[in-house]
Design a protein around this motif. Structure first.
Motif, mmCIF file in Angstrom:
data_model
loop_
_atom_site.group_PDB
_atom_site.id
_atom_site.type_symbol
_atom_site.label_atom_id
_atom_site.label_comp_id
_atom_site.label_asym_id
_atom_site.label_seq_id
_atom_site.Cartn_x
_atom_site.Cartn_y
_atom_site.Cartn_z
ATOM 1 N N PHE A 235 44.170 -3.033 17.272
ATOM 2 C CA PHE A 235 43.539 -2.281 18.351
ATOM 3 C C PHE A 235 43.558 -3.025 19.684
ATOM 4 N N HIS A 236 43.989 -4.295 19.688
ATOM 5 C CA HIS A 236 44.004 -5.108 20.909
ATOM 6 C C HIS A 236 42.628 -5.071 21.587
ATOM 7 N N THR A 237 41.592 -5.320 20.798
ATOM 8 C CA THR A 237 40.232 -5.276 21.323
ATOM 9 C C THR A 237 40.081 -6.248 22.484
ATOM 10 N N GLU B 107 31.127 2.472 10.285
ATOM 11 C CA GLU B 107 31.486 2.634 11.693
ATOM 12 C C GLU B 107 32.486 1.552 12.080
ATOM 13 N N ILE B 108 33.595 1.951 12.675
ATOM 14 C CA ILE B 108 34.613 1.006 13.149
ATOM 15 C C ILE B 108 34.547 0.989 14.670
ATOM 16 N N ARG B 109 34.210 -0.183 15.239
ATOM 17 C CA ARG B 109 33.824 -0.300 16.641
ATOM 18 C C ARG B 109 34.852 -1.048 17.497
ATOM 19 N N TYR B 110 35.992 -1.404 16.940
ATOM 20 C CA TYR B 110 36.923 -2.287 17.640
ATOM 21 C C TYR B 110 37.733 -1.619 18.754
ATOM 22 N N ALA B 111 37.825 -0.303 18.764
ATOM 23 C CA ALA B 111 38.695 0.348 19.755
ATOM 24 C C ALA B 111 38.121 0.234 21.162
ATOM 25 N N VAL C 231 42.459 8.687 21.427
ATOM 26 C CA VAL C 231 41.300 8.908 20.561
ATOM 27 C C VAL C 231 41.751 9.318 19.172
ATOM 28 N N ILE C 232 42.650 10.280 19.099
ATOM 29 C CA ILE C 232 43.025 10.836 17.805
ATOM 30 C C ILE C 232 43.878 9.863 16.998
ATOM 31 N N THR C 233 44.673 9.031 17.664
ATOM 32 C CA THR C 233 45.415 7.987 16.953
ATOM 33 C C THR C 233 44.447 6.999 16.308
ATOM 34 N N THR C 234 43.384 6.664 17.040
ATOM 35 C CA THR C 234 42.361 5.758 16.510
ATOM 36 C C THR C 234 41.629 6.400 15.340
ATOM 37 N N ASP D 17 51.527 0.252 5.892
ATOM 38 C CA ASP D 17 50.882 0.568 4.616
ATOM 39 C C ASP D 17 50.074 1.860 4.706
ATOM 40 N N LEU D 18 49.422 2.061 5.856
ATOM 41 C CA LEU D 18 48.553 3.221 6.031
ATOM 42 C C LEU D 18 49.305 4.446 6.553
ATOM 43 N N GLY D 19 50.538 4.249 7.020
ATOM 44 C CA GLY D 19 51.300 5.364 7.567
ATOM 45 C C GLY D 19 50.837 5.796 8.942
ATOM 46 N N VAL D 20 50.384 4.810 9.744
ATOM 47 C CA VAL D 20 49.900 5.104 11.099
ATOM 48 C C VAL D 20 50.760 4.349 12.109
ATOM 49 N N PRO D 21 50.710 4.740 13.381
ATOM 50 C CA PRO D 21 51.514 4.059 14.399
ATOM 51 C C PRO D 21 51.073 2.611 14.631
ATOM 52 N N HIS D 22 52.016 1.797 15.115
ATOM 53 C CA HIS D 22 51.689 0.424 15.521
ATOM 54 C C HIS D 22 51.052 0.415 16.904
ATOM 55 N N THR D 23 51.338 1.438 17.689
ATOM 56 C CA THR D 23 50.882 1.500 19.077
ATOM 57 C C THR D 23 50.185 2.836 19.329
ATOM 58 N N GLY D 24 49.703 3.002 20.557
ATOM 59 C CA GLY D 24 49.072 4.257 20.917
ATOM 60 C C GLY D 24 47.564 4.213 20.897
ATOM 61 N N TYR D 25 47.002 3.025 20.647
ATOM 62 C CA TYR D 25 45.554 2.862 20.660
ATOM 63 C C TYR D 25 45.098 2.527 22.085
ATOM 64 N N PRO D 26 43.824 2.737 22.410
ATOM 65 C CA PRO D 26 43.378 2.480 23.793
ATOM 66 C C PRO D 26 43.645 1.032 24.200
ATOM 67 N N PRO D 27 44.294 0.811 25.340
ATOM 68 C CA PRO D 27 44.615 -0.554 25.765
ATOM 69 C C PRO D 27 43.374 -1.279 26.290
ATOM 70 N N PRO D 28 43.382 -2.607 26.234
ATOM 71 C CA PRO D 28 42.254 -3.369 26.789
ATOM 72 C C PRO D 28 42.217 -3.272 28.305
ATOM 73 N N ILE D 29 41.001 -3.304 28.844
ATOM 74 C CA ILE D 29 40.801 -3.288 30.292
ATOM 75 C C ILE D 29 40.067 -4.578 30.656
ATOM 76 N N PRO D 30 40.659 -5.448 31.457
ATOM 77 C CA PRO D 30 39.993 -6.719 31.769
ATOM 78 C C PRO D 30 38.750 -6.520 32.614
ATOM 79 N N ALA D 31 37.734 -7.312 32.325
ATOM 80 C CA ALA D 31 36.499 -7.269 33.114
ATOM 81 C C ALA D 31 36.706 -8.022 34.423
#
Length: 304
Positions: A119-121, A174-178, A187-190, A217-231
């Motif tokens: 997820f590149h948290t 609850e998975i909170r890493y995204a 959102v839907i990829t996550t 293994d899970l059959g999901v994309p490697h990419t497409g999750y929300p990118p990190p935003i630097p503070a």
């Protein structure tokens, strides 16, 4: 010990919590069952509390278009995301029941780093998703209950990145890493990852700990999750200072509110505002100032 139970991931109920800043959350027309948690305010780019948290009801994969509709309504008010926002996905583990919790604890310990990396948290959000630990596992096995699964101390979030204590609140994990996003595709990829991940753990499948291989293994994309935003630098400097003040003020705070924790510290013209959270989750705010004889409490601030 939990028996493996194969459940189609599309048959698992889930819920999504979408954090954002800006916009006008009070006027967003909600679909049936949806809620807007107006007490969930994030920090905007100016340092002010802003936005809210949009929450789905329990829905199925076939209902996912609701998310797109609500995102469009939210964006129309000017809402956006920044470094302080996250995307949290709750997935029902009701089909497996409470007996499955030890297996989900073991899975969290084994795979949480991989989920975080896939997820590149953002580094600035890790404070809100501390890891599940072996100590928590031992505590749960000796005294089952949500208290064993809640993080204590800094970082300030009681909810781990894979928050199994959510079972005791709403029978989910609850998975909170995204990272935060208002883009439907992200959102839907996550969501799909979280559903497939929970279904795989419930079936007692062994997954790779390499993020890309886990995705395969899970059959999901490697990419497409929300990118990190630097503070911004000012926020990081604030957190550095806050972390320096916490050990200094903790003994004084403990004498005022026993068994409490410091949630956050903010500078004020007349001292430091210290938000304190007790064991029941109630937050009180006190004002402290530094005198010639050390730190003193000036008084309790009225509840906001």
């Amino acid at each position: 010990m939990m028996k493996s139970l194969i459940i189609d991931w599309k048959d698992l109920y889930f819920g999504v919590e979408i954090e954002f800043v800006g916009g006008n959350p009070e006027v967003v027309e909600l679909l049936p069952g949806w809620t807007m948690a107006l007490d969930e305010r994030q920090i905007d780019d100016t340092g002010e509390e802003s936005g809210s948290e949009l929450q789905t009801p329990p829905i199925l994969w076939e209902d996912r278009e609701q998310i797109n509709e609500m995102l469009l309504r939210l964006i129309a008010t000017g809402a956006r995301v920044n470094w302080n926002c996250g995307l949290h996905v709750h997935v029902s583990i009701d089909p497996w029941g409470e007996v499955a919790i030890p297996d989900f604890i073991d899975a969290a310990i084994q795979y949480q780093e991989s989920v975080k990396n896939l997820f590149h948290t953002s580094e600035d959000r890790l404070v809100y998703c501390p890891p599940v630990t072996w100590e928590m596992r031992d505590q749960y096995l000796s005294a089952p209950g949500d208290a064993a699964l809640r993080h204590k101390g800094r970082p300030q979030s009681h909810r781990c990145g894979i928050n199994i204590a959510a079972w005791f609140d709403n029978r989910t994990v609850e998975i909170r890493y995204a990272n935060g996003t208002l883009k439907y595709d992200e959102v839907i990829t996550t969501v799909e990852f979280c559903l497939r991940f929970v279904a795989a753990i419930g079936a007692r499948r062994k997954l790779s700990c390499t993020p890309k291989h886990m995705a395969n293994d899970l059959g999901v994309p490697h990419t497409g999750y929300p990118p990190p935003i630097p503070a911004p630098l000012w926020y990081r400097e604030r957190i550095w200072l806050e972390n320096m003040f916490v050990p200094v003020l903790t003994p004084l705070v403990a004498s005022i509110v026993p068994d409490s924790e410091i949630l956050h510290i903010l500078p004020r013209p007349d001292g430091l505002l210290v938000a304190i959270e007790n064991t029941d989750g109630k937050i009180s705010k006190y004002l402290f100032h530094l005198s010639s004889s050390g730190w003193k409490m000036k008084g309790k601030l009225p509840d906001s």
